[in-house]
Scaffold this motif. Structure first.
Motif, PDB file in Angstrom:
ATOM      1  N   SER A  13      17.196  18.460  -9.343  1.00 24.37           N
ATOM      2  CA  SER A  13      15.842  17.927  -9.384  1.00 24.37           C
ATOM      3  C   SER A  13      15.533  17.041 -10.578  1.00 24.37           C
ATOM      4  N   PRO A  14      16.162  15.894 -10.672  1.00 21.73           N
ATOM      5  CA  PRO A  14      15.815  14.963 -11.742  1.00 21.73           C
ATOM      6  C   PRO A  14      14.379  14.479 -11.574  1.00 21.73           C
ATOM      7  N   PRO A  15      13.737  14.057 -12.641  1.00 20.08           N
ATOM      8  CA  PRO A  15      12.299  13.783 -12.590  1.00 20.08           C
ATOM      9  C   PRO A  15      11.958  12.435 -11.962  1.00 20.08           C
ATOM     10  N   TYR A  16      12.446  12.131 -10.810  1.00 19.62           N
ATOM     11  CA  TYR A  16      11.997  10.929 -10.107  1.00 19.62           C
ATOM     12  C   TYR A  16      12.035  11.140  -8.596  1.00 19.62           C
ATOM     13  N   LYS A  17      11.323  10.279  -7.883  1.00 23.54           N
ATOM     14  CA  LYS A  17      11.293  10.340  -6.421  1.00 23.54           C
ATOM     15  C   LYS A  17      12.213   9.248  -5.871  1.00 23.54           C
ATOM     16  N   ILE A  18      12.490   9.325  -4.584  1.00 23.02           N
ATOM     17  CA  ILE A  18      13.358   8.305  -3.980  1.00 23.02           C
ATOM     18  C   ILE A  18      12.664   7.668  -2.784  1.00 23.02           C
ATOM     19  N   VAL A  19      12.680   6.349  -2.722  1.00 22.98           N
ATOM     20  CA  VAL A  19      12.192   5.625  -1.547  1.00 22.98           C
ATOM     21  C   VAL A  19      13.397   5.060  -0.811  1.00 22.98           C
ATOM     22  N   ILE A  20      13.551   5.442   0.440  1.00 24.72           N
ATOM     23  CA  ILE A  20      14.668   4.921   1.232  1.00 24.72           C
ATOM     24  C   ILE A  20      14.137   3.848   2.174  1.00 24.72           C
ATOM     25  N   GLU A  80       0.808  -1.220   0.000  1.00 22.91           N
ATOM     26  CA  GLU A  80       0.000   0.000   0.000  1.00 22.91           C
ATOM     27  C   GLU A  80       0.842   1.270   0.000  1.00 22.91           C
ATOM     28  N   LYS A  81       1.580   1.449   1.090  1.00 24.11           N
ATOM     29  CA  LYS A  81       2.269   2.730   1.255  1.00 24.11           C
ATOM     30  C   LYS A  81       3.334   2.955   0.180  1.00 24.11           C
ATOM     31  N   VAL A  82       4.207   1.950   0.049  1.00 21.21           N
ATOM     32  CA  VAL A  82       5.304   2.105  -0.904  1.00 21.21           C
ATOM     33  C   VAL A  82       4.765   2.206  -2.317  1.00 21.21           C
ATOM     34  N   LYS A  83       3.792   1.384  -2.618  1.00 19.41           N
ATOM     35  CA  LYS A  83       3.266   1.367  -3.973  1.00 19.41           C
ATOM     36  C   LYS A  83       2.579   2.691  -4.301  1.00 19.41           C
ATOM     37  N   THR A  84       1.785   3.186  -3.352  1.00 17.04           N
ATOM     38  CA  THR A  84       1.085   4.444  -3.589  1.00 17.04           C
ATOM     39  C   THR A  84       2.078   5.557  -3.843  1.00 17.04           C
ATOM     40  N   PHE A  85       3.134   5.562  -3.012  1.00 23.12           N
ATOM     41  CA  PHE A  85       4.129   6.610  -3.174  1.00 23.12           C
ATOM     42  C   PHE A  85       4.853   6.447  -4.508  1.00 23.12           C
ATOM     43  N   ALA A  86       5.180   5.200  -4.824  1.00 22.41           N
ATOM     44  CA  ALA A  86       5.993   4.945  -6.010  1.00 22.41           C
ATOM     45  C   ALA A  86       5.277   5.356  -7.289  1.00 22.41           C
ATOM     46  N   ARG A  87       3.961   5.203  -7.299  1.00 26.96           N
ATOM     47  CA  ARG A  87       3.305   5.485  -8.568  1.00 26.96           C
ATOM     48  C   ARG A  87       2.734   6.892  -8.652  1.00 26.96           C
ATOM     49  N   ALA A  88       2.892   7.678  -7.575  1.00 26.35           N
ATOM     50  CA  ALA A  88       2.401   9.049  -7.606  1.00 26.35           C
ATOM     51  C   ALA A  88       3.219   9.869  -8.608  1.00 26.35           C
ATOM     52  N   VAL A  89       2.586  10.906  -9.130  1.00 26.84           N
ATOM     53  CA  VAL A  89       3.275  11.749 -10.097  1.00 26.84           C
ATOM     54  C   VAL A  89       4.320  12.589  -9.363  1.00 26.84           C
ATOM     55  N   ARG A 102       9.987  -6.523  -5.564  1.00 24.95           N
ATOM     56  CA  ARG A 102      10.646  -6.797  -6.846  1.00 24.95           C
ATOM     57  C   ARG A 102       9.972  -6.106  -8.015  1.00 24.95           C
ATOM     58  N   ARG A 103       8.688  -6.416  -8.137  1.00 24.43           N
ATOM     59  CA  ARG A 103       7.961  -5.926  -9.291  1.00 24.43           C
ATOM     60  C   ARG A 103       7.763  -4.416  -9.204  1.00 24.43           C
ATOM     61  N   ILE A 104       7.534  -3.935  -7.990  1.00 30.77           N
ATOM     62  CA  ILE A 104       7.296  -2.502  -7.822  1.00 30.77           C
ATOM     63  C   ILE A 104       8.508  -1.713  -8.291  1.00 30.77           C
TER      64      ILE A 104
END
Lengths: 358, 351
Positions: A134-141, A115-124, A157-159
């Motif tokens: 400011s490259p056009p991507y976000k970072i999940v640590i 839920e959390k990681v996936k929601t964040f990962a696919r947000a614009v 994996r898939r995410i």
């Protein structure tokens, strides 16, 4: 009580009531752990780890970042490095919306990943700050990733692949072997080495200077030695030690440091070593009893005595090996919660016998 | 009527008698306005609790002495209800998690969170934090310690933790590195004697120096125990008879006899007799490891030089088993049987 009284600057208890506001502010200031306060702010601040820093600086220029996997012993700057990198990349404001940091204290079961990681990962990707790359991507640590369950890792994996266009992952762990293979192969691995002694000393001295902690010769060295390459631990100890000398006019010295971090003084260890050569077991008993009365933790004594014995010039290799074997058995027993006095007495008697046999 | 130990317990840092260097450090800490998390460790009867109470008083003033006992109910994730006794004042709260058994994590988390989320409201205090004192912290399970680690950092703003433990060996290192370690060593025999004289003076009795030394020595430099023994001796006979042996606790006397029996004869019949005695002590709730240790120390003292390391080794071996095992009597008995066999062989070799 006089709330509107002028805050006084000295901190005697009498002024505590008058200058409450000032006092409170000072309190909050002092309560910040120095480890957080002196975390490197940008990537050039990072002590040691030249290779990693070099690669990351390159990626700042080219705006291209692979998925990262940082591993290495605690207190070597893994978390600091990635935090500094994100700050350099997005600026302090945008970093808040562009970075998701999860560590072991957060719940990280498979459901959170889903839920959390996936929601964040696919947000614009949010609005960028033009002053930073400011490259056009976000970072999940994912801090302390080795404590994630296998299932949760598998779900990642898939995410990772699916959203790699707009999200990069950074996994941080102590043991790379606890990360499942498919996940590790998707990331660029960086190993963080233990900090070299001189660099750690320089860093701790720097902090001590800024916090105006007076240190005598050798105190900082002792701090670093006790921490064994773990800079966080060294700075933590420094802060505790500083509270001890705060207010008084004393300065920090090596003995105080040893007492603070729970290291047994070398004189005590020497007396234990000397007792091995004694003719009768009465001496051994006195020395062990004295140790227990002094309250030194047995496991710590054992560790230090082991170091001492291994460097002993008077003992042969065979003797050392035998003593190490005895110590290993005793250490296991201590770890299981056996009685410290009996175990130490046993260890001392056996070691003494080995040391005296030709 | 309170026991002397409680009655004459020093309440402030100024009244503490020994470890003056440590006392100065603690005073500096308490007066610096900010208190770090503390981990106080040392052998029993060295004055850990007394020092903690004195520090609290120094930090919060006399209000920290007004204690009340309350009962709290905690609910475990499996909906079991646990009733725990808490000792608290307006400024601090004391828990002994060993009451909770395997559910100590729940208690630690609930309690600390609750305290951390309520701000200090008493306007008279200059401190904005409360203190949680955890006694017997070495009995905390790993889970509970890990839970502590996180909460200790998170709620640093308005809560401090003081852990009290007999050894740091069982405290995980992340918790250790967040605390200031305070080692309280056992008092020396002279220091125990000094304290006894102070107490005797307050009670208006005289203790002959030789007798005081004897008491101090047989208390194993445990101040708590020394004072209890002094009071017991006083109740039994006063004025003190110098030639009089300080009275050992009854169970210790009994265990010594058991140990002695093993030296006298090594036969199956004797083992049966010893077994009965061991059962007797166990049913009086003397901890098994204390029994084994007392026997072992007595045996080590009684046997010849050549045999001492062997006995020490066997004692350590069976005490370890005792800790990992379930049924105490099995291991106690095994130790006694082993000792008998070793001792008998030794006698036969000598003959």
């Amino acid at each position: 009580m006089d709330f509107f009284g002028k805050p006084k600057s000295d901190q005697s208890s009498a002024s505590a009531k008058n200058g409450k506001a000032a006092e409170t502010a000072k309190h909050d200031e002092r309560m910040v752990p120095w480890v957080e306060k002196y975390r490197p702010k940008n990537i050039d601040d990072i002590t040691a780890q030249e290779e990693v820093v070099q690669v990351l600086r390159k990626s700042l220029e080219t705006k291209n970042l692979p998925h990262l996997l940082f591993y290495g012993p605690p207190g070597t700057g893994k978390t600091s490095t990635i935090l500094a990198l994100t700050r350099d990349m997005y600026g302090p404001e945008a970093a808040k919306t562009r970075v998701l940091e999860l560590n072991a204290s957060d719940e990280r079961g498979i459901s959170v990943v889903r839920e959390k990681v996936k929601t964040f990962a696919r947000a614009v990707v949010s609005q960028a700050d033009p002053r930073y790359p400011s490259p056009p991507y976000k970072i999940v640590i994912l801090d302390e990733a080795d404590s994630m369950t296998g299932d949760a890792q598998a779900a990642l994996r898939r995410i990772i692949e699916k959203y790699s266009r707009i999200t990069r992952f950074c996994l941080i762990c102590n043991y790379v072997s606890r990360i499942i293979e498919p996940l590790a192969s998707r990331c660029t691995k960086f190993r963080f080495k233990s900090l070299p002694r001189d660099q750690a000393v320089a860093r701790v001295e720097h902090v001590a200077q800024l916090e105006s902690v007076r240190c005598r010769e050798g105190a900082v060295g002792a701090l670093v030695d006790c921490a064994a390459g773990d800079l966080r631990r060294a700075i933590m100890s420094l802060q505790s030690a500083a509270r001890m000398v705060h207010g008084g006019d004393g300065a920090l010295d090596a003995d105080m440091v040893a007492e603070l971090v729970g290291v047994v003084p070398s004189a005590v260890i020497e007396s234990l070593r000397a007792a091995w050569n004694a003719a009768d077991s009465g001496a051994l008993r006195t020395v062990v009893d004295e140790l227990i009365y002094s309250g030194y933790p047995a496991s710590q004594v054992l560790a230090q005595l082991h170091d001492r014995a291994m460097e002993d010039q008077q003992l042969g290799s065979l003797q050392k090996a035998k003593i190490a074997l005895v110590m290993a058995t005793v250490d296991k027993a201590l770890n299981d919660g056996a009685d410290e006095q009996l175990q130490l007495l046993d260890m001392m008697m056996q070691a003494s016998r080995i040391a005296q046999s030709a | 009527m309170a026991l002397w130990v409680e009655k004459h317990r020093p309440a402030t840092l100024d009244k503490l008698t020994f470890h003056s260097g440590l006392t100065d450090h603690l005073r500096q800490l308490a007066n610096s306005g900010d208190l770090p998390h503390l981990l106080v460790y040392g052998p029993t009867g060295a004055g850990k609790r007394t020092r903690i109470a004195a520090v609290l008083r120094e930090v919060f003033g006399p209000g920290a002495d007004k204690l009340k006992v309350s009962q709290r109910v905690f609910e475990t994730p499996t909906r079991r209800k646990l009733e725990i006794n808490l000792i608290s004042s307006n400024f601090h709260i004391e828990v002994n998690p060993s009451d909770a058994g395997i559910y100590d994590r729940v208690i630690i988390q609930d309690l600390i969170k609750e305290i951390a989320q309520t701000q200090q409201v008493a306007t008279t205090s200059a401190r904005k934090f409360k203190v949680v004192v955890v006694h017997e912290a070495d009995a905390l399970s790993r889970d509970a310690q890990h839970a502590l680690r996180r909460t200790m950092e998170k709620y640093m703003g308005n809560m401090r933790v003081i852990l009290c433990s007999s050894s740091t060996g069982k405290i995980i290192s992340p918790v250790q590195s967040r605390c200031l370690l305070v080692r309280v060593a056992a008092p020396t025999i002279d220091e125990v004697v000094d304290v006894m004289n102070i107490v005797a003076k307050k009670e208006g009795i005289t203790v002959p120096p030789a007798f005081a030394r004897q008491l101090a020595a047989s208390s194993n430099r445990n101040l708590h125990r020394a004072l209890l023994m002094l009071e017991a001796a006083y109740v039994r006979q006063y004025p003190f008879d110098e030639s009089h042996e300080p009275p050992l606790p009854e169970w210790e006397e009994y265990i010594r006899k058991t140990a002695h029996a093993a030296i006298q004869a090594q036969t199956p019949a004797q083992l049966m007799a010893i077994r009965k005695q061991l059962y007797e002590v166990l049913t009086h709730c003397i901890p098994a490891s204390t029994i084994l240790k007392t026997i072992a120390m007595h045996l080590i003292d009684s046997v010849g030089e050549a045999l001492k390391p062997v006995v020490a080794h066997q004692a350590a071996f069976y005490e370890h088993r005792l800790q990992s095992g379930q049924k105490a009597i099995v291991h106690l008995e095994a130790f006694m049987a082993k000792f008998m066999s070793v001792y008998k062989r030794h006698l036969m070799d000598a003959a």
